[in-house]
Design an enzyme around this catalytic site. Structure first.
Site, short mmCIF file in Angstrom:
data_model
loop_
_atom_site.label_atom_id
_atom_site.label_comp_id
_atom_site.label_asym_id
_atom_site.label_seq_id
_atom_site.Cartn_x
_atom_site.Cartn_y
_atom_site.Cartn_z
N ARG A 228 0.84 -1.18 0.00
CA ARG A 228 0.00 0.00 0.00
C ARG A 228 0.88 1.24 0.00
O ARG A 228 1.96 1.27 0.59
CB ARG A 228 -0.94 0.01 1.22
CG ARG A 228 -2.13 -0.95 1.08
CD ARG A 228 -3.07 -0.51 -0.02
NE ARG A 228 -4.22 -1.38 -0.21
CZ ARG A 228 -4.31 -2.35 -1.09
NH1 ARG A 228 -3.26 -2.62 -1.86
NH2 ARG A 228 -5.40 -3.08 -1.22
N HIS A 276 -0.53 0.14 -10.36
CA HIS A 276 -1.22 -0.76 -9.43
C HIS A 276 -1.71 -2.02 -10.17
O HIS A 276 -2.91 -2.35 -10.15
CB HIS A 276 -2.39 -0.07 -8.74
CG HIS A 276 -2.80 -0.73 -7.45
ND1 HIS A 276 -3.34 -0.05 -6.40
CD2 HIS A 276 -2.73 -2.03 -7.06
CE1 HIS A 276 -3.60 -0.89 -5.40
NE2 HIS A 276 -3.24 -2.11 -5.79
#
Length: 316
Positions: A228, A276
């Protein structure tokens, strides 16, 4: 029961679910907006975890279970869910294979100077004196030794690397040469040639990687973040790269996504940005549905030992 999906599911997956559970009603939607009219009747919601707001939970009066078909649950309105005592499960583990392969690909890219070679090919430049190196014999640290971290360790072991894990307990899973608690990272980080972060978004992980740690890294070290974005203090990382405190950063996750076009990460030659996508794979939805299927059978029969149940107090 009614199961409402806000996920754009493949046709074969939709057919598999309706055939497996003919006594239950599935309502498939491509996004949360079109699903809103079905939420008041929903017993179960299938989601990627980024689209549900507090108002959606409040309107879903019959809701008993949220099945998140990804690992991230940090975008869920956890307080509202916790007050309703709604079950949450996620798809932890289904990303392990593809994210491990991504990590090895990026390590090889850095070691073999792939970005420079692509530039040289484009410019038709023949230059062989690049600072290439092998993975063999080098040390890699993995922050997070769960399913993803363990799959990475399995592959770094195959490449002949020394693999050190860092986790909350210090307990050593298979494929790691050593494991330490995360609070020992400052003492060990100077030994590492590669540091791979596979951590969730929590208060404990917020800006864990900052100037204090970057200053202790090898000047030749490579940082990879596939967990993250909050784990990295962005300004500290930029300063560390500019001062040659470490060699390169490969980032697949960010505090703000999509990464703004004017973000300095795009312009730093020592940073590789990917959108991502480390966890993407054509096998993603089938694996996620396998986990849902396992838990659905337990849910229907009143069992409570669910796979990947989320602790709403801890947030993961």
């Amino acid at each position: 029961m009614m199961i409402v999906s806000t996920i754009h599911m493949r046709k074969d997956i939709r057919e598999r679910l309706t055939e497996t559970y003919p006594d239950h009603e599935f309502r498939f939607h491509k996004q949360i907006e079109s699903a809103e009219e079905d939420l008041p009747k929903a017993d179960i919601i299938l989601t990627y975890g980024m689209d549900l707001e507090a108002r959606h939970i409040e309107s879903a009066k019959r809701l008993k279970w949220i099945n998140v078909m990804s690992s991230g649950v940090d975008k869920l309105p956890m307080d509202v869910i916790k007050n309703r005592d709604i079950l949450i499960t996620n798809a932890r583990g289904i990303h392990a294979i593809q994210m491990a392969e991504y990590t090895i690909a990026m390590m090889l890219q850095a070691a073999r100077q792939t970005k420079t070679l692509i530039h040289q090919e484009r410019e038709r430049e023949w230059f062989r004196k690049l600072p290439i190196r092998e993975l063999y014999g080098h040390q890699v640290g993995i922050l997070g030794t769960g399913a993803i971290g363990s799959e990475i360790a399995k592959r770094t072991d195959a490449f002949g690397m020394t693999t050190t894990g860092f986790n909350r307990s210090g307990k050593k899973p298979d494929h790691f040469d050593a494991v330490h608690t995360i609070d020992q990272l400052p003492e060990r980080i100077s030994e590492l040639d590669y540091l791979v972060a596979v951590l969730p978004r929590t208060e404990e992980t917020d800006q864990l990687l900052n100037e204090a740690l970057f200053s202790k890294m090898k000047a030749s070290a490579v940082l990879i973040n596939i967990g993250r974005g909050n784990v990295i203090h962005e300004e500290d990382l930029l300063k560390a790269l500019q001062s040659n405190a470490l060699d390169h950063a490969i980032l697949d996750v960010f505090n703000e996504e999509p990464l703004p076009k004017d973000h300095p990460f795009w312009f730093d030659k020592n940073i590789t940005v990917t959108p991502h996508m480390a966890g993407l794979s054509p096998e993603y939805q089938p694996r996620a549905v396998d986990q849902f299927d396992y838990n659905m059978k337990k849910f229907v029969h009143g069992d409570t030992d669910f796979l990947n149940q989320i602790d709403t107090e801890r947030g993961y």
